[in-house]
Design an enzyme around this catalytic site. Structure first.
Site, PDB file in Angstrom:
ATOM      1  N   ASP A 138       4.237 -11.053 -67.970  1.00 19.43           N
ATOM      2  CA  ASP A 138       3.649 -12.396 -67.892  1.00 19.43           C
ATOM      3  C   ASP A 138       3.312 -12.877 -69.298  1.00 19.43           C
ATOM      4  O   ASP A 138       2.449 -12.298 -69.964  1.00 19.43           O
ATOM      5  CB  ASP A 138       2.353 -12.362 -67.071  1.00 19.43           C
TER       6      ASP A 138
ATOM      7  N   ASP B 161       7.742 -13.835 -66.372  1.00 21.42           N
ATOM      8  CA  ASP B 161       7.118 -15.138 -66.111  1.00 21.42           C
ATOM      9  C   ASP B 161       6.750 -15.761 -67.448  1.00 21.42           C
ATOM     10  O   ASP B 161       6.074 -15.124 -68.258  1.00 21.42           O
ATOM     11  CB  ASP B 161       5.815 -14.983 -65.296  1.00 21.42           C
TER      12      ASP B 161
ATOM     13  N   ASP C 297       6.189  -6.810 -63.757  1.00 26.78           N
ATOM     14  CA  ASP C 297       6.821  -7.910 -64.480  1.00 26.78           C
ATOM     15  C   ASP C 297       6.128  -8.101 -65.824  1.00 26.78           C
ATOM     16  O   ASP C 297       5.202  -7.366 -66.169  1.00 26.78           O
ATOM     17  CB  ASP C 297       6.769  -9.208 -63.654  1.00 26.78           C
TER      18      ASP C 297
END
Ligand code: 8DG
Ligand code: MN
Ligand code: MN
Length: 396
Positions: free
Chosen positions: A212, A320, A210
């Site tokens: 961040d 995120d 992902d």
């Protein structure tokens, strides 16, 4: 002869936050095997018996030690006095050194349960307990899960539909691309804002699962209400596929001022944040039709699967976004840089050795009864009486 053996023994500091742990290390043969054991232990263990002994954690500690060693282990004698490497692990290391493979590991790799659990936990929104429920219900493929008549969370629906996209490694260039998009949007809303890529990429990884992003502004309080505006803009640009926005209250943001004690094994913090999936890089018209305003929970899995399989000029990526108030920035940065094991030991060490409580929000000295504010990452390490470990050496 004894002297020589003694010289060859590895000296290992007890907490991994005291050690330098690079991404590329010298014991890959061993860590590849222990990674399987560690995963499998997690799949077997019940999530609510973290109070007792955890095999998963024991293996994570073995892994952290092996990754930090300055040389390859050539004899099990070299690590026999190392804390965290117990009898069973020593036997496995010996077997790996002699045979180049380990029976227990090979059996796990062949086991149906391990493979199905690995598949199911690879679905965004599905943790170990969900994966276990699917497995125990007799489901064996993602198609089974999609077709099975059970209510899914919106996150799981997207996780299932975009499984292929989300299991493609995220490249560093893609992380930078998302960062630029977010930075440009944010700068137009609030000039002077900073957007930082954290997580694995900050530790030097070239791929990740992902992206961040830490978002902050030098003027304390200027960040209040910012995330909502950023999300509105991302929505207008048609970049959002799915998202969950966790708002929080002012008092939660400053929770370190009162000596409450969150469990040291928790990585959860109280920052305002968004966990979501964006479509990178281009916008397609079918997406516009399918994605409702803020909530697509009314979409059926079939609609979503069709969408994910359609000819599209974008790929789904997990992102995120974390809003960090200026006064907590460097604690947030340490926390969100990780890795998880590094954080875990950092917090444990602070508590056991210094009677201090560390979180992503701050550091509280319980003996003096005061909060230690920090203006750099180095200062955080100084307060903790630790050598400054650069992000690239926090890959425990
Ligand atoms: P990867 O994505 O490349 O696989 O690895 P990663 O970047 O190290 O993992 P991550 O799951 O994205 O987590 C990044 C760091 O954020 C990790 O060290 C834990 C930390 N973290 C906090 N607070 C919170 C929180 O509230 N939730 C989550 N999921 N992670 C948090 O400091
Ligand atoms: Mn990450
Ligand atoms: Mn993350």
């Amino acid at each position: 002869n004894y002297k020589q053996t003694k010289l060859n023994c590895f000296q290992v500091d007890p907490y991994c936050c005291q050690r330098r742990t690079p991404l590329q290390h010298h014991n890959k043969l061993l860590t590849d095997a222990f990674e399987i054991l560690e995963e499998n232990a997690e799949y077997i263990e019940s999530s609510n018996d973290t109070k007792g002994y955890s095999r998963n954690l024991a293996y994570r500690r073995v892994l952290a030690v092996l990754r930090s060693l300055p040389q390859a282990v050539t004899s099990v004698k070299q690590i026999k006095d190392v804390k965290h490497i117990g009898g069973h692990s020593q036997k496995i290391i010996q077997e790996l050194l002699e045979e180049k493979c380990c029976l227990e590991v090979e059996e796990i790799k062949r086991s149906v349960r391990y493979n199905k659990m690995k598949l199911f936990t690879g679905v965004f929104g599905a943790g170990v307990s969900t994966a276990r429920r699917w497995y125990d219900t007799g489901m064996t493929s993602l198609n089974d899960v999609i077709q099975h008549n059970e209510d899914r969370s919106t996150a799981q629906k997207y996780g299932l539909a975009f499984f292929d996209d989300l299991n493609m490694p995220v490249l560093k260039a893609e992380a930078e691309q998302v960062k630029s998009i977010v930075k440009n949007i944010t700068e137009s809303i609030l000039p002077g804002v900073s957007v930082t890529v954290t997580g694995g990429f900050r530790r030097g990884k070239t791929v990740g699962h992902d992206i961040d992003l830490l978002i902050s502004h030098p003027k304390e309080g200027a960040e209040i209400g910012l995330l909502g505006k950023i999300l509105e803009k991302l929505q207008q640009l048609n970049l959002i596929l799915y998202g969950s926005h966790n708002k929080c209250t002012y008092s939660e943001r400053h929770f370190t001022e009162e000596p409450r004690d969150p469990p040291t094994n928790s990585q959860m913090d109280h920052f305002e944040k968004w966990f979501g999936i964006i479509g990178l890089p281009k916008i397609s018209t079918e997406k516009t039709v399918l994605i409702a305003e803020n909530d697509a929970s009314d979409k059926s899995i079939k609609d979503l699967v069709d969408l994910s399989k359609s000819e599209k000029s974008w790929t789904a990526k997990r992102v995120d976004l974390i809003i960090v108030p200026s006064s907590q920035y460097f604690y947030g940065l340490v926390g969100w840089t990780g890795n998880k094991m590094f954080n875990r030991d950092l917090r444990l060490y602070a508590q056991k050795e210094l009677n201090m409580r560390l979180s992503s929000h701050g550091l509280y000295d319980l003996t003096k009864g005061c909060l230690l504010t920090s203006n750099s990452e180095e200062e955080v390490f100084k307060y903790l009486k630790l050598p400054v470990i650069p992000p690239e050496l926090r890959n425990c």
